[in-house]
Motif scaffolding. Structure first.
Motif, PDB file in Angstrom:
ATOM      1  N   ILE A 100       0.836  -1.210   0.000  1.00  0.00           N
ATOM      2  CA  ILE A 100       0.000   0.000   0.000  1.00  0.00           C
ATOM      3  C   ILE A 100       0.866   1.253   0.000  1.00  0.00           C
ATOM      4  N   SER A 101       1.928   1.253   0.809  1.00  0.00           N
ATOM      5  CA  SER A 101       2.799   2.426   0.889  1.00  0.00           C
ATOM      6  C   SER A 101       3.570   2.647  -0.411  1.00  0.00           C
ATOM      7  N   SER A 102       3.931   1.555  -1.077  1.00  0.00           N
ATOM      8  CA  SER A 102       4.586   1.677  -2.379  1.00  0.00           C
ATOM      9  C   SER A 102       3.638   2.308  -3.390  1.00  0.00           C
ATOM     10  N   TRP A 103       2.377   1.923  -3.346  1.00  0.00           N
ATOM     11  CA  TRP A 103       1.367   2.510  -4.223  1.00  0.00           C
ATOM     12  C   TRP A 103       1.169   3.989  -3.883  1.00  0.00           C
ATOM     13  N   TYR A 104       1.163   4.313  -2.588  1.00  0.00           N
ATOM     14  CA  TYR A 104       1.035   5.718  -2.188  1.00  0.00           C
ATOM     15  C   TYR A 104       2.221   6.545  -2.683  1.00  0.00           C
ATOM     16  N   GLY A 105       3.417   5.972  -2.649  1.00  0.00           N
ATOM     17  CA  GLY A 105       4.614   6.704  -3.062  1.00  0.00           C
ATOM     18  C   GLY A 105       4.769   6.868  -4.559  1.00  0.00           C
ATOM     19  N   SER A 106       3.965   6.146  -5.346  1.00  0.00           N
ATOM     20  CA  SER A 106       4.073   6.239  -6.802  1.00  0.00           C
ATOM     21  C   SER A 106       3.554   7.579  -7.308  1.00  0.00           C
ATOM     22  N   SER A 107       3.999   7.959  -8.478  1.00  0.00           N
ATOM     23  CA  SER A 107       3.605   9.247  -9.053  1.00  0.00           C
ATOM     24  C   SER A 107       2.122   9.296  -9.408  1.00  0.00           C
ATOM     25  N   LEU A 108       1.465   8.153  -9.487  1.00  0.00           N
ATOM     26  CA  LEU A 108       0.035   8.125  -9.789  1.00  0.00           C
ATOM     27  C   LEU A 108      -0.811   8.540  -8.590  1.00  0.00           C
ATOM     28  N   VAL A 109      -0.198   8.536  -7.410  1.00  0.00           N
ATOM     29  CA  VAL A 109      -0.956   8.855  -6.191  1.00  0.00           C
ATOM     30  C   VAL A 109      -0.449  10.124  -5.520  1.00  0.00           C
ATOM     31  N   SER A 110       0.845  10.201  -5.258  1.00  0.00           N
ATOM     32  CA  SER A 110       1.399  11.377  -4.575  1.00  0.00           C
ATOM     33  C   SER A 110       2.671  11.845  -5.263  1.00  0.00           C
ATOM     34  N   ALA A 111       2.953  13.120  -5.123  1.00  0.00           N
ATOM     35  CA  ALA A 111       4.133  13.709  -5.758  1.00  0.00           C
ATOM     36  C   ALA A 111       5.311  13.746  -4.786  1.00  0.00           C
ATOM     37  N   ASP A 112       6.513  13.620  -5.331  1.00  0.00           N
ATOM     38  CA  ASP A 112       7.749  13.789  -4.565  1.00  0.00           C
ATOM     39  C   ASP A 112       7.867  12.815  -3.397  1.00  0.00           C
ATOM     40  N   ASN A 113       7.508  11.563  -3.641  1.00  0.00           N
ATOM     41  CA  ASN A 113       7.640  10.540  -2.606  1.00  0.00           C
ATOM     42  C   ASN A 113       8.340   9.302  -3.164  1.00  0.00           C
ATOM     43  N   VAL A 114       9.337   9.550  -4.013  1.00  0.00           N
ATOM     44  CA  VAL A 114      10.044   8.450  -4.664  1.00  0.00           C
ATOM     45  C   VAL A 114      10.699   7.537  -3.631  1.00  0.00           C
ATOM     46  N   MET A 115      11.274   8.131  -2.571  1.00  0.00           N
ATOM     47  CA  MET A 115      11.956   7.345  -1.542  1.00  0.00           C
ATOM     48  C   MET A 115      10.991   6.373  -0.859  1.00  0.00           C
ATOM     49  N   VAL A 116       9.748   6.815  -0.704  1.00  0.00           N
ATOM     50  CA  VAL A 116       8.734   5.963  -0.087  1.00  0.00           C
ATOM     51  C   VAL A 116       8.418   4.784  -0.987  1.00  0.00           C
ATOM     52  N   MET A 117       8.329   5.036  -2.294  1.00  0.00           N
ATOM     53  CA  MET A 117       8.001   3.973  -3.238  1.00  0.00           C
ATOM     54  C   MET A 117       9.134   2.950  -3.343  1.00  0.00           C
ATOM     55  N   THR A 118      10.380   3.419  -3.446  1.00  0.00           N
ATOM     56  CA  THR A 118      11.504   2.497  -3.631  1.00  0.00           C
ATOM     57  C   THR A 118      11.696   1.589  -2.417  1.00  0.00           C
ATOM     58  N   VAL A 119      11.655   2.179  -1.225  1.00  0.00           N
ATOM     59  CA  VAL A 119      11.903   1.377  -0.023  1.00  0.00           C
ATOM     60  C   VAL A 119      10.801   0.347   0.186  1.00  0.00           C
ATOM     61  N   ASN A 120       9.576   0.718  -0.102  1.00  0.00           N
ATOM     62  CA  ASN A 120       8.479  -0.215   0.119  1.00  0.00           C
ATOM     63  C   ASN A 120       8.377  -1.274  -0.969  1.00  0.00           C
ATOM     64  N   SER A 121       8.800  -0.959  -2.181  1.00  0.00           N
ATOM     65  CA  SER A 121       8.837  -1.973  -3.239  1.00  0.00           C
ATOM     66  C   SER A 121       9.849  -3.054  -2.893  1.00  0.00           C
ATOM     67  N   LEU A 122      11.020  -2.628  -2.434  1.00  0.00           N
ATOM     68  CA  LEU A 122      12.038  -3.587  -2.011  1.00  0.00           C
ATOM     69  C   LEU A 122      11.548  -4.395  -0.817  1.00  0.00           C
ATOM     70  N   GLY A 123      10.900  -3.709   0.112  1.00  0.00           N
ATOM     71  CA  GLY A 123      10.379  -4.381   1.301  1.00  0.00           C
ATOM     72  C   GLY A 123       9.345  -5.434   0.959  1.00  0.00           C
ATOM     73  N   ALA A 124       8.493  -5.159  -0.025  1.00  0.00           N
ATOM     74  CA  ALA A 124       7.463  -6.121  -0.418  1.00  0.00           C
ATOM     75  C   ALA A 124       8.087  -7.414  -0.935  1.00  0.00           C
ATOM     76  N   VAL A 125       9.179  -7.289  -1.695  1.00  0.00           N
ATOM     77  CA  VAL A 125       9.864  -8.471  -2.221  1.00  0.00           C
ATOM     78  C   VAL A 125      10.414  -9.320  -1.076  1.00  0.00           C
ATOM     79  N   PHE A 126      11.078  -8.679  -0.122  1.00  0.00           N
ATOM     80  CA  PHE A 126      11.637  -9.398   1.026  1.00  0.00           C
ATOM     81  C   PHE A 126      10.541 -10.091   1.830  1.00  0.00           C
ATOM     82  N   GLN A 127       9.454  -9.366   2.113  1.00  0.00           N
ATOM     83  CA  GLN A 127       8.386  -9.941   2.937  1.00  0.00           C
ATOM     84  C   GLN A 127       7.737 -11.134   2.252  1.00  0.00           C
ATOM     85  N   LEU A 128       7.583 -11.059   0.935  1.00  0.00           N
ATOM     86  CA  LEU A 128       6.985 -12.167   0.199  1.00  0.00           C
ATOM     87  C   LEU A 128       7.857 -13.418   0.286  1.00  0.00           C
ATOM     88  N   VAL A 129       9.171 -13.228   0.195  1.00  0.00           N
ATOM     89  CA  VAL A 129      10.097 -14.351   0.321  1.00  0.00           C
ATOM     90  C   VAL A 129      10.005 -14.967   1.713  1.00  0.00           C
TER      91      VAL A 129
END
Length: 238
Positions: free
Chosen positions: A64-93
């Motif tokens: 959810i936080s990765s989706w919030y950090g994307s440019s389709l939802v909020s501006a200037d939150n790239v750091m939020v999107m990158t960290v949560n995308s990586l986190g989602a991969v780790f958690q899934l594993v």
């Protein structure tokens, strides 16, 4: 006055980016901290008393936080999107590994929770794109992101209860608590400087819970060390 304002804005931007980078670094430490736990699980072939809920909460929060950090939802939150995308991969594993070594009851429960999380995120993405305009979408996803992050940060309360009940930090890895504390502090600062309450509010709560976990670890680890010194024999209370 104009030059001063521009300079202040530039300095704030630098500090914001620095906090975001630091948050990503500390988050990586948070994401890899369960590796020691899963080494133990794979070695013993059992999940023992370890809970899979923190990884479910973390996956939901990261998606959810990765989706919030994307440019389709909020501006200037790239750091939020990158960290949560990586986190989602780790958690899934981690979830897949947990399911592989869990007993039948836990396995079925974890599979159900994983399916629920993926379906829920799919519905959130669909609704936010099809139903809401850009501003309402940001608020809608922002509230959900904030709630999911608070749930993720609150999930260690189960472990905190176990630590207090057993008077042992065996099931609360130190580096997990430390990484949570440092990451939350970094993104709390990042959210403040970015004037985004959906970032700084939940991370402020995570910062406080991180302090509590570190305090408990220090107290019970010290008590355990003193007990080991006084009672060198292995004693079974079962």
């Amino acid at each position: 006055m104009i030059i001063g304002s521009v300079f202040n804005a530039a300095v704030a931007c630098i500090f914001k980016d620095a906090a975001g980078v630091a948050g990503n670094i500390f988050a990586f430490g948070l994401f890899v901290s369960p590796i020691q736990t899963f080494r133990r699980i794979t070695r013993t072939g059992s999940t023992e008393q370890f809970s899979g809920l923190p990884y479910i909460y973390a996956l939901l929060s990261c998606l959810i936080s990765s989706w919030y950090g994307s440019s389709l939802v909020s501006a200037d939150n790239v750091m939020v999107m990158t960290v949560n995308s990586l986190g989602a991969v780790f958690q899934l594993v981690y979830i897949i590994l947990f399911i592989a070594y869990a007993e039948k009851g836990k396995k079925i429960r974890m599979l159900g929770l994983l399916a629920t999380v993926l379906c829920l995120v799919g519905v959130i993405v669909f609704l936010s794109l099809r139903v809401f305009d850009s501003e309402t979408r940001r608020i809608f996803v922002g509230f959900l992101s904030c709630a999911s992050m608070i749930s993720m940060f609150a999930s260690p309360l189960f472990i905190i209860n176990l630590v207090i009940r057993t008077r042992s930090v065996e099931y609360m890895p130190f580096y997990l608590s430390l990484s949570t504390f440092l990451m939350s502090l970094s993104f709390f600062v990042y959210g403040i400087l970015n004037e985004d309450p959906f970032v700084y509010a939940p991370n402020g709560i995570g910062f406080i819970l991180g302090i509590i976990q570190l305090g408990l670890y220090s107290y019970y680890n010290k008590s355990r060390s003193e007990q080991d010194y006084e009672e060198p024999l292995i004693i079974s209370y079962s």
